[in-house]
Enzyme design. Structure first.
Site, mmCIF file in Angstrom:
data_model
loop_
_atom_site.group_PDB
_atom_site.id
_atom_site.type_symbol
_atom_site.label_atom_id
_atom_site.label_comp_id
_atom_site.label_asym_id
_atom_site.label_seq_id
_atom_site.Cartn_x
_atom_site.Cartn_y
_atom_site.Cartn_z
ATOM 1 N N HIS A 256 -49.335 30.065 16.139
ATOM 2 C CA HIS A 256 -49.369 30.161 17.420
ATOM 3 C C HIS A 256 -48.240 30.604 18.177
ATOM 4 O O HIS A 256 -47.248 29.944 17.832
ATOM 5 C CB HIS A 256 -50.324 28.640 17.787
ATOM 6 C CG HIS A 256 -50.677 28.787 19.479
ATOM 7 N ND1 HIS A 256 -51.440 28.057 19.894
ATOM 8 C CD2 HIS A 256 -50.247 29.799 20.444
ATOM 9 C CE1 HIS A 256 -51.783 28.059 21.160
ATOM 10 N NE2 HIS A 256 -51.073 29.152 21.485
ATOM 11 N N GLN B 45 -40.241 31.604 15.617
ATOM 12 C CA GLN B 45 -40.349 32.187 14.228
ATOM 13 C C GLN B 45 -41.682 33.046 14.304
ATOM 14 O O GLN B 45 -42.818 32.628 14.275
ATOM 15 C CB GLN B 45 -40.399 31.099 13.474
ATOM 16 C CG GLN B 45 -39.241 30.168 13.378
ATOM 17 C CD GLN B 45 -39.200 28.741 13.064
ATOM 18 O OE1 GLN B 45 -40.056 28.117 13.638
ATOM 19 N NE2 GLN B 45 -38.569 28.299 11.937
ATOM 20 N N HIS C 66 -39.084 27.712 20.441
ATOM 21 C CA HIS C 66 -38.269 26.405 20.586
ATOM 22 C C HIS C 66 -37.064 26.691 21.198
ATOM 23 O O HIS C 66 -36.371 27.666 21.350
ATOM 24 C CB HIS C 66 -37.487 26.108 18.892
ATOM 25 C CG HIS C 66 -38.640 26.160 17.984
ATOM 26 N ND1 HIS C 66 -39.102 24.711 17.521
ATOM 27 C CD2 HIS C 66 -39.314 26.766 17.127
ATOM 28 C CE1 HIS C 66 -40.117 24.800 16.632
ATOM 29 N NE2 HIS C 66 -40.104 26.158 16.416
ATOM 30 N N HIS D 146 -45.085 30.535 19.699
ATOM 31 C CA HIS D 146 -44.341 29.546 20.700
ATOM 32 C C HIS D 146 -42.802 29.558 20.354
ATOM 33 O O HIS D 146 -42.357 30.187 19.345
ATOM 34 C CB HIS D 146 -44.632 28.240 20.169
ATOM 35 C CG HIS D 146 -44.325 27.849 18.651
ATOM 36 N ND1 HIS D 146 -45.156 28.330 17.679
ATOM 37 C CD2 HIS D 146 -43.583 27.046 17.966
ATOM 38 C CE1 HIS D 146 -44.679 27.973 16.475
ATOM 39 N NE2 HIS D 146 -43.670 26.916 16.703
#
Length: 466
Positions: free
Chosen positions: A414, A403, A418, A416
């Site tokens: 930050h 996202q 999933h 990242h």
């Protein structure tokens, strides 16, 4: 100074153009770089299909090395034997828990010397062998095993060889090994022609690169010394290359010239191409590397924003410090994998079993803020984690999502990913997982820290054994 203060300082001063190589940090933190000169030895021999006679040559080289107060001896590829054909090679090969390896281990232990066994024919379960570079420490323990990545399938005017007909390729580059003489990066013979792996080993902290070999006479005469000196100069590492010399049988002849080269490209020891059984020694001082890195900081001048090299499937080190995830702190015990620029950790609230996160080490909010090295490393790590989860949970699919920005649903500013293993029928509608991803904070209570630590340990153990 606390770990969090160190992290904070690193974040404040870091930018994509200011990243220092992992190698520089590893060298600075390695106690051996401050030690006085140490003596290393490189061996030369002529192996045949007589394993007992070959072992006697190794014993003689060990005796010579001990007489010169050497703490580590580097031996050539095929120090165990050279078969006359494929069938004989397979027949003579052993597993690493076999009788011959036990003899090597006892030899190292009784002489209190480290041995680099440059290329052992390791029998595997595929009906072939691995060309395995094995390090044995002074206690007779296996310190590391590297299985040759690049297989020599080549035809020249003089020879035709197809190593792949007998040998299975290795699956990973191994991290440099801490030894009494420095951080040693392991390669074998034909690997010498691939500069990428030598650069990666230097980035991972190598101070010494070793290329045990049985180079053919023709290719050795043309390229052996040139390539070794080039690897030393471009990586700013010491290079140690133990070699086979002479006729192994009626069909196969090796060039020889076991050699030690310093990071400036100067030859410190050269066993030549005439004597079959020979030993070369040299004093090396790792403290000289620091001044070389400062006067010619090539690895700091690399344009990480434009190009990069990333090693896939390399083993992680045990996490040594907590990490920032935006303004949050990720407990190091929940981190199960770290690469050069990112880390993977267990999740506080999971949408499905096995739902984990992979984040960059540098705090930046958007994908477009990453440099080339971070992009490559991040995506390689995501793919490796996905493969791990699918094996552990026995699934064949995964949802991998990022996202990127607040309007895309990003709640932690930050970068990242999933990574979520998927099962048949885990949601009524397949894309419902994205709705659950947005609702997870309201639907599920946070997991306990012990649950997350236990899960991280499971993943870490799997990666160590795979």
């Amino acid at each position: 100074m606390s770990n969090l203060v160190r992290i904070a300082r690193r974040i404040i001063v870091s930018s994509p153009k200011q990243f220092r190589s992992m190698a520089s940090e590893s060298v600075e933190n390695c106690p051996s770089s401050k030690r006085p000169s140490t003596t290393i030895a490189v061996g030369q021999m002529r192996s045949t299909n007589d394993k007992a006679a070959n072992f006697c040559q190794v014993q003689e080289l060990v005796a010579q090395a001990k007489s010169k107060n050497v703490s580590m001896l580097f031996l050539p590829e095929c120090c165990d034997f050279v078969g006359e054909n494929r069938a004989q090679t397979l027949e003579l090969s052993e597993t690493l828990d076999g009788q011959l390896m036990a003899q090597y281990r006892e030899l190292a232990k009784s002489n209190e010397i480290w041995l680099s066994l440059g290329g052992i024919h390791e029998r595997n379960s595929e009906g072939k062998i691995y060309n395995a570079h094995v390090l044995v420490n002074e206690k007779g323990e296996l310190a590391a095993v590297y299985r040759k990545l690049h297989l020599f399938d080549a035809t020249t005017k003089e020879i035709t060889l197809r190593e792949s007909s007998t040998v299975s390729p290795g699956e990973r580059l191994e991290r440099p090994v801490k030894t009494p003489v420095g951080m040693v990066g392991l390669q074998i013979c034909y690997d010498l022609r691939f500069a990428e792996t030598s650069i990666l080993l230097r980035k991972l902290g190598a101070q010494i690169l070793t290329y045990p070999a049985a180079f053919t006479y023709a290719t050795g005469k043309a390229h052996w010394e040139i390539l070794l000196r080039a690897r030393a100069i471009e990586t700013q590492c010491f290079v140690v290359a133990a070699a086979q010399q002479g006729w192994h049988n009626k069909k196969r002849q090796s060039w020889g010239q076991s050699i030690i080269v310093d990071p400036w490209g100067r030859v410190l020891a050269d066993c030549g191409t005439e004597k079959e059984l020979n030993l070369g020694t040299a004093e090396i001082n790792l403290a000289t590397l620091d001044s070389l890195y400062q006067s010619m900081p090539c690895f700091e001048h690399r344009r990480n924003e434009l190009y990069s090299l990333t090693a896939y499937n390399i083993k992680s080190k045990e996490p040594t410090e907590d990490r920032f995830f935006a303004k949050n702190i990720v407990d190091k015990r929940t981190i199960f994998y770290e690469s050069e620029f990112c880390f993977a950790f267990t999740n506080l609230r999971c949408v499905v079993d096995g739902h984990v996160l992979v984040s960059t080490k540098r705090v930046t909010s958007r994908l477009c803020g990453l440099d080339c090295a971070e992009m490559a490393d991040l995506f390689a790590t995501v793919c490796m984690v996905q493969r791990m989860l699918e094996k552990i949970y026995q699934t064949t699919s995964a949802t991998v999502t990022v996202q990127d920005g607040a309007h895309a649903g990003q709640t932690v500013p930050h970068v990242h990913f999933h990574v979520m293993p998927r099962r048949e029928g885990d949601f009524c509608f397949n894309d419902q997982i994205y709705i659950k991803l947005d609702e997870r904070a309201e639907d599920k209570p946070p997991r306990t820290i012990q649950d997350r630590i236990d899960e991280a340990q499971r993943y870490r153990a799997f990666l160590d054994c795979s």
